[in-house]
Motif scaffolding. Sequence first.
Motif, mmCIF file in Angstrom:
data_model
loop_
_atom_site.group_PDB
_atom_site.id
_atom_site.type_symbol
_atom_site.label_atom_id
_atom_site.label_comp_id
_atom_site.label_asym_id
_atom_site.label_seq_id
_atom_site.Cartn_x
_atom_site.Cartn_y
_atom_site.Cartn_z
ATOM 1 N N ALA A 76 0.497 -0.930 -0.321
ATOM 2 C CA ALA A 76 -0.071 -0.565 -0.156
ATOM 3 C C ALA A 76 0.477 1.329 0.300
ATOM 4 C CB ALA A 76 -0.573 -0.372 1.667
ATOM 5 N N ALA A 77 1.923 1.159 -0.348
ATOM 6 C CA ALA A 77 2.941 2.333 0.083
ATOM 7 C C ALA A 77 3.493 3.109 -1.069
ATOM 8 C CB ALA A 77 4.560 1.873 0.155
ATOM 9 N N LYS A 78 3.433 4.522 -1.674
ATOM 10 C CA LYS A 78 4.145 4.985 -2.828
ATOM 11 C C LYS A 78 4.883 4.812 -2.813
ATOM 12 C CE LYS A 78 1.436 8.976 -1.513
ATOM 13 N NZ LYS A 78 2.134 10.298 -0.789
ATOM 14 N N LEU A 79 5.564 4.019 -4.362
ATOM 15 C CA LEU A 79 6.674 3.483 -4.306
ATOM 16 C C LEU A 79 7.628 4.781 -4.968
ATOM 17 C CD1 LEU A 79 8.631 2.090 -6.716
ATOM 18 C CD2 LEU A 79 7.979 3.517 -8.416
ATOM 19 N N ASP A 80 7.281 6.309 -4.079
ATOM 20 C CA ASP A 80 8.359 7.460 -4.094
ATOM 21 C C ASP A 80 9.213 6.464 -2.829
ATOM 22 O OD1 ASP A 80 8.633 8.584 -6.032
ATOM 23 O OD2 ASP A 80 7.805 10.132 -5.660
ATOM 24 N N ASP A 81 7.970 6.509 -1.727
ATOM 25 C CA ASP A 81 8.163 6.509 -0.347
ATOM 26 C C ASP A 81 9.198 5.298 -0.427
ATOM 27 O OD1 ASP A 81 6.941 8.537 0.397
ATOM 28 O OD2 ASP A 81 5.272 7.715 1.332
ATOM 29 N N VAL A 82 8.949 4.215 -1.586
ATOM 30 C CA VAL A 82 9.937 2.557 -1.241
ATOM 31 C C VAL A 82 11.283 3.381 -1.638
ATOM 32 C CG1 VAL A 82 10.468 -0.024 -1.706
ATOM 33 C CG2 VAL A 82 7.924 1.294 -1.422
ATOM 34 N N LEU A 83 11.376 4.187 -2.818
ATOM 35 C CA LEU A 83 12.672 4.346 -3.205
ATOM 36 C C LEU A 83 13.288 5.276 -2.484
ATOM 37 C CD1 LEU A 83 11.092 5.171 -7.489
ATOM 38 C CD2 LEU A 83 13.146 3.490 -6.152
ATOM 39 N N THR A 84 12.594 5.701 -1.791
ATOM 40 C CA THR A 84 13.732 7.016 -0.679
ATOM 41 C C THR A 84 13.952 6.180 0.324
ATOM 42 O OG1 THR A 84 11.709 8.797 -0.759
ATOM 43 C CG2 THR A 84 12.947 9.085 1.228
ATOM 44 N N PRO A 334 18.405 22.275 1.129
ATOM 45 C CA PRO A 334 19.413 21.334 1.339
ATOM 46 C C PRO A 334 19.100 20.746 2.158
ATOM 47 C CG PRO A 334 20.636 23.262 0.609
ATOM 48 C CD PRO A 334 18.890 23.839 0.993
ATOM 49 N N ASP A 335 18.561 20.914 3.651
ATOM 50 C CA ASP A 335 17.747 19.895 4.785
ATOM 51 C C ASP A 335 17.262 19.215 4.160
ATOM 52 O OD1 ASP A 335 16.148 21.708 4.557
ATOM 53 O OD2 ASP A 335 16.925 22.237 6.785
ATOM 54 N N GLU A 336 16.198 19.979 3.192
ATOM 55 C CA GLU A 336 15.531 18.325 2.466
ATOM 56 C C GLU A 336 15.630 17.032 1.669
ATOM 57 O OE1 GLU A 336 11.628 21.604 2.893
ATOM 58 O OE2 GLU A 336 12.768 21.001 0.964
ATOM 59 N N LEU A 337 16.798 17.462 1.783
ATOM 60 C CA LEU A 337 16.997 16.131 0.536
ATOM 61 C C LEU A 337 17.316 15.073 0.728
ATOM 62 C CD1 LEU A 337 20.689 17.813 -0.890
ATOM 63 C CD2 LEU A 337 18.515 17.527 -2.857
ATOM 64 N N ALA A 338 17.036 13.868 2.183
ATOM 65 C CA ALA A 338 17.264 13.600 2.409
ATOM 66 C C ALA A 338 16.324 12.687 2.356
ATOM 67 C CB ALA A 338 17.728 12.921 4.004
ATOM 68 N N SER A 339 15.312 13.374 2.877
ATOM 69 C CA SER A 339 13.313 12.753 1.965
ATOM 70 C C SER A 339 13.349 12.560 0.356
ATOM 71 C CB SER A 339 12.707 13.769 2.496
ATOM 72 O OG SER A 339 12.794 14.943 3.376
ATOM 73 N N TYR A 340 14.312 12.823 -0.644
ATOM 74 C CA TYR A 340 14.407 12.230 -1.704
ATOM 75 C C TYR A 340 14.821 11.097 -1.989
ATOM 76 C CZ TYR A 340 11.777 16.509 -1.453
ATOM 77 O OH TYR A 340 10.168 17.746 -1.987
ATOM 78 N N ALA A 341 14.178 10.316 -3.086
ATOM 79 C CA ALA A 341 15.123 9.232 -3.279
ATOM 80 C C ALA A 341 16.462 9.542 -4.337
ATOM 81 C CB ALA A 341 14.406 8.124 -3.695
ATOM 82 N N LEU A 342 17.499 9.851 -3.874
ATOM 83 C CA LEU A 342 18.946 10.069 -4.570
ATOM 84 C C LEU A 342 19.303 9.339 -4.469
ATOM 85 C CD1 LEU A 342 18.124 13.006 -3.989
ATOM 86 C CD2 LEU A 342 20.515 13.506 -3.620
ATOM 87 N N PRO A 343 20.345 7.998 -5.221
ATOM 88 C CA PRO A 343 21.113 7.469 -5.586
ATOM 89 C C PRO A 343 22.619 8.016 -4.696
ATOM 90 C CG PRO A 343 20.265 7.514 -7.867
ATOM 91 C CD PRO A 343 18.923 8.538 -7.073
ATOM 92 N N SER A 344 22.924 7.510 -4.047
ATOM 93 C CA SER A 344 24.628 7.180 -3.429
ATOM 94 C C SER A 344 24.906 8.352 -4.356
ATOM 95 C CB SER A 344 24.823 6.101 -3.164
ATOM 96 O OG SER A 344 24.200 5.014 -2.836
#
Length: 358
Positions: A76-84, A334-344
């Motif tokens: 039921a989760a959003k794909l975006d949240d799983v990727l994050t 910049p301090d919000e970046l951790a809430s987005y699915a950014l690859p390493s």
Amino acid sequence: MSRTKKTDVKGLQAGLLGWFDRHRRVMPWRAAKGKRANPYHVWLSEIMLQQTTVVTVGPYFMKFIGLWPTVGDLAAAKLDDVLTAWAGLGYYARARNLHKCAQVVTSLHGGRFPADEQALLELPGIGPYSAAAIASIAFDRPAVAVDGNVERVVSRFLNIEEPLPQSKPAIRDGAALLAAGNPRPGDFTQAFMELGATVCTPRKPRCGLCPWQQDCKARKAGNAEELPRKLPKKAKPAKFGKVYWISNAKGQVMIQKRTDKGLYEGMYQLPTTAWLTDKKAAAGLGLDFLKGKGAKALGASVKHSFTHFDLSLEIWQYSGRATKLPAGGIWVYPDELASYALPSLMQKAARLAAGTAG
Ligand code: SF4
């Protein structure tokens, strides 16, 4: 397998299982001795553990079961949240398949993983290795899961000199014979892998602690550390490009969702040029939506090794006016970046840019 007599196999199995009972490691997804495993936990950990280590996976596993305690919650989760939540574990197609698989298990199987190896194989993201691992570890079904650890143990135990990948069929046959008819398939699968991970290690195997030392052919031949042999790897092509730290007057930076199919699909990135094998041509590239001058190289770059190529991205900063957002672009602090699915790779570029941009 003619190289180990059938009559010896029972003794080897008993030796390995006894060793596992004494030395099994505690892992967050592993059932306590004598307890039933949770199939959701087994599946999640097996998918996460492909291409990475137990130590890396631990915090990710805890995060996932905290956010999504059941497979239905994950579905039921959003794909975006799983990727994050997955960001940093790499191989992001696995996270997309993980989400798809949770949805199929929920909609077609009523939220219960099938126990049968063949039925597991039909689920998204589950290949022969994972199907065998889940069938045996979660459901105690006889199945032979051959991962890199098992490959190493079998190559050495039978002294298989032929290099990988050609030796895979012989290794599989050897593993199947060593596992055949064992009384505790789930524990046996884990014991086999654990032996490779903790005793029959790639370098300096600790043969003196091994339950199979008496019968191990490579130990007798003195060539354990040389096995398994591998064919030399082909050199990978190198690709080059630029990645941009673009900020606005509010101090926000631009990130962009990748919509194209394939690599990093659905993930966020700092805006980047195309990645080219021609280093000179890559140096001449820029971003169309940045008008005028104002871009400068920060003198730093990030590198990443993908399956089929090695990438090097130069980090640039843009301090001109960037009012028009490209497709998929958004402004974030910049301090919000951790809430987005950014690859390493992109997380690293952002850290470097934030440290040097100004
Ligand atoms: S005796 Fe040594 S080489 Fe052989 S299986 Fe055990 S640890 Fe590996």
